[in-house]
Write an enzyme that holds these catalytic residues in place. Structure first.
Site, PDB file in Angstrom:
ATOM      1  N   LYS A  53       0.847  -1.145  -0.016  1.00  0.00           N
ATOM      2  CA  LYS A  53      -0.008   0.030  -0.087  1.00  0.00           C
ATOM      3  C   LYS A  53       0.884   1.333  -0.011  1.00  0.00           C
ATOM      4  O   LYS A  53       0.638   2.089  -0.729  1.00  0.00           O
ATOM      5  CB  LYS A  53      -1.039  -0.104   1.137  1.00  0.00           C
ATOM      6  CG  LYS A  53      -1.855  -1.070   1.219  1.00  0.00           C
ATOM      7  CD  LYS A  53      -2.909  -1.117   2.375  1.00  0.00           C
ATOM      8  CE  LYS A  53      -3.801  -2.464   2.405  1.00  0.00           C
ATOM      9  NZ  LYS A  53      -4.565  -2.752   3.527  1.00  0.00           N
ATOM     10  N   GLN A  97      -4.247  -1.308   9.835  1.00  0.00           N
ATOM     11  CA  GLN A  97      -4.295  -2.635   9.209  1.00  0.00           C
ATOM     12  C   GLN A  97      -4.965  -3.664  10.292  1.00  0.00           C
ATOM     13  O   GLN A  97      -4.562  -3.591  11.280  1.00  0.00           O
ATOM     14  CB  GLN A  97      -2.907  -3.053   8.775  1.00  0.00           C
ATOM     15  CG  GLN A  97      -2.864  -4.417   8.164  1.00  0.00           C
ATOM     16  CD  GLN A  97      -3.337  -4.245   6.622  1.00  0.00           C
ATOM     17  OE1 GLN A  97      -3.637  -3.328   6.002  1.00  0.00           O
ATOM     18  NE2 GLN A  97      -3.982  -5.393   6.187  1.00  0.00           N
ATOM     19  N   ASP A 120     -10.412   3.116   4.240  1.00  0.00           N
ATOM     20  CA  ASP A 120     -11.054   1.979   4.157  1.00  0.00           C
ATOM     21  C   ASP A 120     -12.671   1.818   4.042  1.00  0.00           C
ATOM     22  O   ASP A 120     -12.905   0.856   3.588  1.00  0.00           O
ATOM     23  CB  ASP A 120     -10.562   1.050   5.435  1.00  0.00           C
ATOM     24  CG  ASP A 120      -9.349   0.429   5.332  1.00  0.00           C
ATOM     25  OD1 ASP A 120      -9.194  -0.048   4.328  1.00  0.00           O
ATOM     26  OD2 ASP A 120      -8.902   0.224   6.490  1.00  0.00           O
TER      27      ASP A 120
HETATM   28  N1  GUN Z   1      -6.932  -6.414   6.602  1.00  0.00           N
HETATM   29  C1  GUN Z   1      -7.247  -7.321   5.267  1.00  0.00           C
HETATM   30  N2  GUN Z   1      -7.777  -6.297   4.346  1.00  0.00           N
HETATM   31  C2  GUN Z   1      -7.802  -5.096   4.996  1.00  0.00           C
HETATM   32  C3  GUN Z   1      -8.064  -3.875   4.370  1.00  0.00           C
HETATM   33  O1  GUN Z   1      -8.739  -3.766   3.315  1.00  0.00           O
HETATM   34  N3  GUN Z   1      -8.016  -2.698   5.356  1.00  0.00           N
HETATM   35  C4  GUN Z   1      -7.480  -2.866   6.594  1.00  0.00           C
HETATM   36  N4  GUN Z   1      -7.374  -1.934   7.315  1.00  0.00           N
HETATM   37  N5  GUN Z   1      -7.201  -4.050   7.010  1.00  0.00           N
HETATM   38  C5  GUN Z   1      -7.304  -5.112   6.306  1.00  0.00           C
END
Ligand code: GUN
Length: 283
Positions: A53, A97, A120
């Site tokens: 990311k 995350q 998100d």
């Molecule tokens: N863990 C797995 N997928 C995601 C996501 O799209 N966002 C976040 N914050 N954590 C995750």
């Protein structure tokens, strides 16, 4: 024999578009979108996701900061950090995350992030907006799924869509977005007893269960579109929830794993970061 929807190719196009957009923002606002990612603990899979990311943000010309915290951090301290970032005018997007360690309530974390910085789309106000068909930040994976479906130029309206999986991150929002496009939507999950019967009726299947090769060729209608959200490791190899080699012989379109939904999630996150920037800066 089906067409493969390449998330790799499609996401590259989106990332290029975002890059151009960011150059324009820099001209207009004299600053670029800044995403802050918080990683608690040192889970290798989570670390590799957040690194990807961060790299994508930087490549698109955005600012990205990764804040790593030891998994002993208290809930209170994590919430205090989020509040600080909420008030920081230099920060446009905040992503914690998931999963977070068990002693931290993930709902409290999600609720603490300011709605305008919720890249998100997990905050209840953004979730509600999706359900009400109002403007809001869409969760990145379902947003990427819809971009992939639209790239096929197939009409979604009136189609039978089966979403397998009911997570808050993928299954539920994907179902709402398909409904918004006028599909007839069924949500199946681990307790569904007639999975094959439902799957055989579906024109579109979104598989998001996290079980390797769960969707087999005998479950798929000729010409169906198959979106595979699964990321499973089998004998060290990444595989999806769909038995790709067999199902691709029946589907009209299918997404591969890897190189399918995964890269689209990151591209959608970049789009969301730009949206958050505009909500904050372009008042
Ligand atoms: N863990 C797995 N997928 C995601 C996501 O799209 N966002 C976040 N914050 N954590 C995750």
């Amino acid at each position: 024999m089906s067409n493969i929807i390449s998330g790799k190719v499609l996401s590259k196009e989106i990332r290029e578009e975002v890059k151009v957009q960011v150059e324009g923002l820099k001209e207009k606002f004299n600053k670029v979108p800044h995403l802050v990612v918080i990683l608690v603990g040192d889970d290798p899979a989570s670390l590799s996701y957040v690194t990807a990311k961060e790299r994508a943000c930087l490549r698109a010309g955005m600012k990205s900061t990764l804040i790593r915290k030891d998994d002993s951090i208290t809930e209170e301290a994590l919430l205090a950090l989020i509040h600080e970032l909420n008030e920081d005018p230099d920060v446009h997007g905040i992503l914690v995350q998931l999963p977070v360690p068990k002693h931290i309530d993930d709902n409290k974390v999600i609720n603490a992030i300011k709605k305008e910085k919720d890249v998100d789309g997990f905050h209840p106000l953004n979730v509600a907006a999706v359900h009400l068909g109002q403007e809001g930040i869409l969760p990145a994976t379902p947003k990427g799924i819809m971009t992939m479906l639209k790239s096929t130029n197939t009409e979604i309206k009136g189609k039978q869509a089966l979403v397998i999986g009911r997570s808050n991150i993928v299954g539920k929002p994907a179902a709402m977005l398909l409904l918004k496009e006028h599909a007839t939507v069924t949500i199946a999950h681990s307790r569904t007893t007639n999975m094959k019967e439902l799957a055989l009726k579906a024109d579109i299947i979104v598989a998001a269960v996290g079980r390797a090769n769960m969707v087999t060729a005998d479950m798929v209608k000729e010409g169906a579109i198959i979106i595979d959200v699964g990321v499973n490791r089998v004998d060290g190899k990444l595989v999806g929830d769909v038995d790709f080699d067999a199902v691709k012989e029946k589907a009209s379109f299918i997404t591969p794993v890897p190189g399918g939904v995964g890269p689209m999630t990151i591209a959608s996150l970049l789009q969301n970061t730009v949206e958050c920037f505009l909500m904050i800066e372009d008042k």
